[in-house]
Write an enzyme that holds these catalytic residues in place. Structure first.
Site: not given
Ligand SMILES: *Cc1c(COP(=O)(O)O)cnc(C)c1O
Length: 439
Positions: A150, A245, A273
Site C-alpha cells: 500500500y 516506501d 507516520k
Molecule cells: C500509511 C502508509 C502510506 C499512506 O500514508 P497516509 O499518511 O495514510 O496517507 C503509504 N505507504 C505506506 C507504506 C504506509 O504504511
C-alpha cells in the site's frame, strides 16, 4: 491497573450512530469501521503511554499506535511540550519557519541515501510526489509496484491484486479510470524474476520501482534480502528509480529505517507516520540530482498550503530527537519485548490447536491465521479472516486493541511494559480457545 474484561459499548455505539449520519461509515479512514472483523468500534477519548481509554471508560493496551506513529506511546511528554510551545506562537503562517530545517536535518542525518527532503502532509502525498518525480527524472511512464503493498490512495497506486503481468493495471477502486492505471504494473512481492521480465518487456519505459522493503500493509511481510538486492541491481542497470516506501518502516524497524537493516540505498525514500510525532506529516527525498527537479528549483510541481506546519515540525523534531538520543536502548528493548509477545501469543495458538504463523521485524508484526509461511500477497490471502475476526473481538473484550484487520501490522512501542506483554499473552490464551473451531 486491572483491565476491563467485559466491555461497555453504549456510549461508543451512540457516537458511532451519530457519526454515521454525517460521515460515510462514521469514519474518516475505512478500516476504523471494523468492517472486516465485526464488533463495535470503540471511540477513543484519551491515551497515555501504551494505553487508551474509550468513551465508555474501557481501558486498552494499544498495539495500533495510530497505525505506527506512536512509537513513544501516547501523549509522550517531550512531544506534547514541543507541540504546546509551538502552538503558543501561532499554528500556521504559509511562510517558512526555522523548524522545517530542524526536522530536515534530523531526517537527513538518519538516512544517508537522502541529501534533500521535501515535507508534505501525508504518506499518500509523499508517494504520489515521489512517483511524479521519478517520472520527471527518467522521462518514462511505467511504474512497478507489488501486490499487497500500500502506498496511499493516489489513483495510479490504487492497483492491488491482479495476478501477475497478464492482468496488469486493474483499478483497485471505483472512480479510478483504467486509463489512469494503464502505466502501473502490479507484480508479486518477493519475486525478482517477474520484475526482470517486466524490465525486458517494457524496455526503457519503467520510471521506477516502488516497494515497502518490509511490508506492513498485507500484514507484516519482510522483503527477502536477495529480492531487495535484485531490485537495487536491476533499477541501477535499467536507469530506473528505486523508491523505498518507508512511511511505516522509517524510524520503526531501525532508526535509519529498513534501508539501514538491509544496507541498501534507494534513490528516493518516502516517509510519514513516526516523523510527524502523531501529527500529519509525510516526506520524500533522495539525491541532490533528483531532488533538484522539484519546484521551485526544477520543473516538477508539488506544493502544500499546510506543508511544513510548525506544530507538525515541532512534534517530529521532538520525536526524532528522543529516538536518536535513546536509540541504543529503545530499539533493542522493543525488539525483545515484541519477540516475547509474538512468540507467547503464537504458543497460545499452537496450544489451542489453531493454525497460525507470524512475521516480525523489530516492533512490527502480524499473526496470520494460516499455517504459512506468508511471504507475499498470495500466501497472506490464505489466512482465515473469520478466525482472525474472532480472535480480534475476544482480545478487544479482554482489553487488547489490535489492528482491526488480518492484513495490517501491529506495533509495540517504548511505552509498553513486560506486564503489558504478559497481560496480552494471558488474554490470547483465552481468545485462542474461543477461536478454536472456526473453520
Ligand atoms: C500509511 C502508509 C502510506 C499512506 O500514508 P497516509 O499518511 O495514510 O496517507 C503509504 N505507504 C505506506 C507504506 C504506509 O504504511
Amino acid at each position: 491497573m486491572p483491565l476491563t474484561t467485559t466491555r461497555k459499548v453504549e456510549e461508543s455505539r451512540r457516537l458511532q450512530k451519530r457519526a454515521e449520519s454525517m460521515i460515510p461509515g462514521g469514519v474518516n479512514s475505512p478500516v476504523r469501521a471494523f468492517g472486516s472483523v465485526g464488533g463495535e468500534p470503540p471511540f477513543i477519548v484519551r491515551g497515555k503511554g501504551s494505553r487508551t481509554w474509550d468513551a465508555d471508560g474501557n481501558e486498552y493496551i494499544d498495539y495500533v499506535g495510530s497505525w505506527g506513529p506512536m512509537i513513544l506511546g501516547h501523549a509522550a511528554p517531550d512531544v506534547l511540550d514541543a507541540i504546546v510551545s509551538a502552538a503558543c506562537n501561532g499554528t500556521s503562517f504559509g511562510a517558512s519557519t526555522p523548524s522545517e530545517a530542524d526536522l530536515a536535518e534530523l531526517v537527513l542525518a538518519a538516512l544517508p541515501s537522502m541529501q534533500k527532503v521535501r515535507f508534505v502532509s501525508s504518506g499518500t502525498e509523499a508517494t504520489m510526489s515521489a512517483i511524479r518525480l521519478a517520472r520527471a527524472y527518467t522521462k518514462r511512464k511505467y511504474i512497478v509496484k507489488f501486490e499487497g503493498c500500500y502506498h496511499g490512495h493516489s489513483d495510479s497506486l490504487l492497483v492491488k491484486a491482479g495476478s501477475g503481468v497478464a492482468t496488469l493495471g486493474i483499478p483497485g477502486s471505483a472512480g479510478v479510470p483504467e486509463e489512469f492505471t494503464q502505466f502501473t504494473l502490479a507484480l508479486p512481492f518477493n519475486d525478482a524474476k517477474t520484475v526482470e521480465f517486466a524490465f525486458q518487456k517494457y524496455k526503457h519505459q519503467i520510471a521506477c520501482v516502488i516497494v515497502e522493503p518490509v511490508v506492513g500493509n498485507m500484514g507484516c511481510v519482510p522483503g527477502a534480502d536477495d529480492f531487495l538486492v535484485a531490485l537495487r541491481l536491476m533499477t541501477e542497470r535499467e536507469r530506473s528509480v528505486l523508491i523505498f516506501d518507508e512511511v511505516m518502516t522509517g524510524f520503526r524497524v531501525a532508526y535509519g529505517g529498513a534501508q539501514e537493516i538491509y544496507n541498501i540505498r534507494p534513490d528516493l525514500t518516502t516517509l510519514g507516520k513516526i516523523i510527524g510525532g502523531g501529527l500529519p506529516v509525510g516526506a520524500y527525498g533522495g539525491s541532490n540530482e533528483i531532488m533538484n527537479l522539484v519546484a521551485p528549483v526544477g520543473p516538477m510541481y508539488q506544493a502544500g498550503t499546510l506543508s511544513g506546519n510548525p506544530l507538525a515540525m515541532a512534534a517530529g523534531c521532538a520525536m526524532l530527537k528522543h529516538l536518536r538520543n535513546e536509540k541504543k536502548e529503545v530499539y533493542p528493548r522493543i525488539d525483545k519485548l515484541s519477540g516475547e509477545l509474538v512468540e507467547g501469543v503464537g504458543a497460545a495458538a499452537k496450544e489451542a490447536g489453531v493454525p497460525i504463523c507470524w512475521n516480525r521485524v523489530g516492533s512490527m508484526f502480524t499473526w496470520f491465521f494460516t499455517a504459512g509461511p506468508v511471504t507475499d500477497w498470495e500466501s497472506a490471502s490464505k489466512a482465515n479472516t473469520a478466525a482472525f475476526g474472532k480472535f480480534f473481538r475476544a482480545m478487544l473484550d479482554a482489553g487488547v486493541y489490535l489492528p482491526p484487520s488480518q492484513f495490517e501490522a501491529a506495533f509495540l512501542g517504548a511505552a509498553h511494559t513486560a506486564e503489558d506483554v504478559q497481560q496480552t499473552i494471558a488474554a490470547a490464551k483465552q481468545a485462542m480457545a474461543a477461536v478454536k473451531g472456526v473453520g
